[in-house]
Design a protein around this motif. Sequence first.
Motif, mmCIF file in Angstrom:
data_model
loop_
_atom_site.group_PDB
_atom_site.id
_atom_site.type_symbol
_atom_site.label_atom_id
_atom_site.label_comp_id
_atom_site.label_asym_id
_atom_site.label_seq_id
_atom_site.Cartn_x
_atom_site.Cartn_y
_atom_site.Cartn_z
ATOM 1 N N UNK A 1 0.950 -1.256 0.031
ATOM 2 C CA UNK A 1 -0.139 0.085 -0.137
ATOM 3 C C UNK A 1 0.830 1.380 -0.128
ATOM 4 N N UNK A 2 1.812 1.225 0.966
ATOM 5 C CA UNK A 2 2.915 2.311 0.933
ATOM 6 C C UNK A 2 3.458 2.592 -0.619
ATOM 7 N N UNK A 3 3.877 1.380 -1.356
ATOM 8 C CA UNK A 3 4.680 1.723 -2.432
ATOM 9 C C UNK A 3 3.709 2.111 -3.375
ATOM 10 N N UNK A 4 2.464 1.774 -3.555
ATOM 11 C CA UNK A 4 1.374 2.174 -4.530
ATOM 12 C C UNK A 4 1.081 3.743 -4.331
ATOM 13 N N UNK A 5 1.131 4.323 -2.847
ATOM 14 C CA UNK A 5 0.981 5.545 -2.532
ATOM 15 C C UNK A 5 2.121 6.556 -3.046
ATOM 16 N N UNK A 6 3.216 5.798 -3.020
ATOM 17 C CA UNK A 6 4.373 6.689 -3.370
ATOM 18 C C UNK A 6 4.479 6.585 -5.064
ATOM 19 N N UNK A 7 3.857 5.626 -5.438
ATOM 20 C CA UNK A 7 3.781 5.408 -7.134
ATOM 21 C C UNK A 7 2.902 6.597 -7.769
ATOM 22 N N UNK A 8 1.921 6.682 -6.955
ATOM 23 C CA UNK A 8 0.856 7.567 -7.341
ATOM 24 C C UNK A 8 1.154 9.110 -7.162
ATOM 25 N N UNK A 9 2.289 9.533 -6.652
ATOM 26 C CA UNK A 9 2.712 10.796 -6.308
ATOM 27 C C UNK A 9 2.674 11.340 -4.810
ATOM 28 N N UNK A 10 2.006 10.522 -4.035
ATOM 29 C CA UNK A 10 1.917 11.230 -2.497
ATOM 30 C C UNK A 10 3.418 11.373 -1.939
ATOM 31 N N UNK A 11 3.613 12.392 -1.395
ATOM 32 C CA UNK A 11 4.852 12.597 -0.611
ATOM 33 C C UNK A 11 4.785 11.836 0.571
ATOM 34 N N UNK A 12 5.362 10.694 0.810
ATOM 35 C CA UNK A 12 5.328 10.148 1.985
ATOM 36 C C UNK A 12 6.599 10.384 3.013
ATOM 37 N N UNK A 13 6.343 10.314 4.362
ATOM 38 C CA UNK A 13 7.403 10.406 5.190
ATOM 39 C C UNK A 13 7.150 9.456 6.337
ATOM 40 N N UNK A 14 7.977 8.577 6.867
ATOM 41 C CA UNK A 14 7.678 7.734 7.841
ATOM 42 C C UNK A 14 8.459 8.279 9.080
ATOM 43 N N UNK A 15 8.042 8.515 10.013
ATOM 44 C CA UNK A 15 8.845 9.227 11.405
ATOM 45 C C UNK A 15 8.706 8.214 12.140
ATOM 46 N N UNK A 16 9.848 7.439 12.699
ATOM 47 C CA UNK A 16 9.801 6.579 13.725
ATOM 48 C C UNK A 16 9.686 7.102 15.122
ATOM 49 N N UNK A 17 9.912 8.387 15.213
ATOM 50 C CA UNK A 17 9.589 9.122 16.419
ATOM 51 C C UNK A 17 9.462 10.618 16.142
ATOM 52 N N UNK A 18 8.922 11.234 17.104
ATOM 53 C CA UNK A 18 8.985 12.941 16.952
ATOM 54 C C UNK A 18 9.167 13.153 18.415
ATOM 55 N N UNK A 19 10.290 13.087 18.691
ATOM 56 C CA UNK A 19 10.547 13.260 20.264
ATOM 57 C C UNK A 19 12.081 13.635 20.309
ATOM 58 N N UNK A 20 12.243 14.162 21.784
ATOM 59 C CA UNK A 20 13.475 14.511 22.106
ATOM 60 C C UNK A 20 14.166 13.562 22.809
ATOM 61 N N UNK A 21 13.699 12.446 23.439
ATOM 62 C CA UNK A 21 14.163 11.551 23.972
ATOM 63 C C UNK A 21 15.238 10.861 23.775
ATOM 64 N N UNK A 22 15.619 10.689 22.574
ATOM 65 C CA UNK A 22 16.882 10.069 22.103
ATOM 66 C C UNK A 22 16.388 9.013 20.921
ATOM 67 N N UNK A 23 17.251 7.895 20.784
ATOM 68 C CA UNK A 23 16.918 7.033 19.877
ATOM 69 C C UNK A 23 15.881 6.061 19.979
ATOM 70 N N UNK A 24 15.014 5.794 18.962
ATOM 71 C CA UNK A 24 13.575 5.381 19.584
ATOM 72 C C UNK A 24 13.735 3.706 19.418
ATOM 73 N N UNK A 25 12.828 3.291 19.839
ATOM 74 C CA UNK A 25 12.838 1.668 19.804
ATOM 75 C C UNK A 25 11.873 1.498 18.737
ATOM 76 N N UNK A 26 12.067 0.809 17.547
ATOM 77 C CA UNK A 26 11.111 0.403 16.481
ATOM 78 C C UNK A 26 11.768 -1.020 15.767
ATOM 79 N N UNK A 27 10.948 -1.399 14.867
ATOM 80 C CA UNK A 27 11.198 -2.490 13.804
ATOM 81 C C UNK A 27 12.217 -2.093 13.081
#
Length: 402
Positions: free
Chosen positions: A329-355
């Motif tokens: 789904x993300x690939x299709x949105x990107x292909x359609x011209x949507x500007x996509x940004x994935x923010x793993x954290x929007x925070x001051x607390x340092x390196x986030x935990x993520x997959x």
Amino acid sequence: MESQTNKDMEQSMTRWRLILGQDSNDRFGKMGSGGLSSEMDMMDQALAAIYNLNSPGSFGSGGAGGGAGRGPSNPQITRWLGDVRSLFDPELVKIIQGDAMTRCGLKQLIFEPELLENLEPDVNLASTILMLKDQIPKRSKESVREFIKKIVEEINRLLEQDIRRAVTAAVNKRKHSPIPSAAALDYKTTISRNLKHYNQELKTIVPEHFYFFDRTSTTAANKWNVILDIDQSGSMGESVIYSSIISCILASMSSISTRIVAFDTNIVDLTEKSDDPVDLLFGFQLGGGTNIDQSVAYCEKFIENPKKTLFFLITDLEEGGNRAALLRRLGELKEAGVTLVCLLALAESGRPYYDTQMAQRVAALKIPCFACSPQMLPQLLERALKGQDLDQFVKEFEKKKK
């Protein structure tokens, strides 16, 4: 010179005495330490209350403070919070408050109105409160709201001006029109190009020519649509707070349209709450599982013009739903011209935990995927709305972090 050396040595010994606690008192006395001043002694007692749980009067002792399970009496904690705020810098106060909550079992007491009035505004503590919001007793609801409001106002002061400037700089780069319209007057261009017509007698600029924006560029079809799809699982507390405040700032700007969506395994559209960031925050339900694909699918229906859509997916990518479907789904949105940004954290607390595996797969789709400090978001917004290379922005940001 010798006097200065002795003074430096005394200050060093005093700092170490505070760090090592009351048990080291005799040893420092034998080393010639002159002891603590009255202010230092107050600092020592305030620190001992949470870091030396065996000392008399500490929150973890069986003395004046009572056991951690029962919790100390409210007057004692209120007095302690007042001492801490008067003795230490605000940033240290936040650390000490957080340690008191975790080390001494005081979490249940943050809903006492008297205590909330003495707490230093802190994003992490606000995250804890929001996670426990369904447990807030009736008598404390107003105090909790005021505490959250303080944090909202503090963050708003830091970010609002920069975000507005960034969006205006990106969106209002429009062609001028010969059609006069007071609502479309380009004040900046009109003033700068007529400075030479300043009238000394009237003490004002008398413009010979006015400049007006082309209002056709502000129609719904040409307006940027910003979607914030925000993960409200338990690990995202700090990101939720920053995201909600930023969402409200963006929603207040008529030059763009803003959609605010929260998700775990369910989806909540919070766009209608964007008039008040405190109301918006209380609309989040921190905790629970995660179904990112389901939420992105929900947001898709609000994309009318892909090339004018900026989609922020704010998540730790711990997908509990269909991972393959999400990537597709993300690939299709990107292909359609949507500007996509994935923010793993929007925070001051340092390196986030993520997959990390999912983050790599999202990045492989040429979708910027990184953790961002709130102060960097205005720059990111401006570049995205101007259609500039976001990969370069990510590289510059990562370089600064190192």
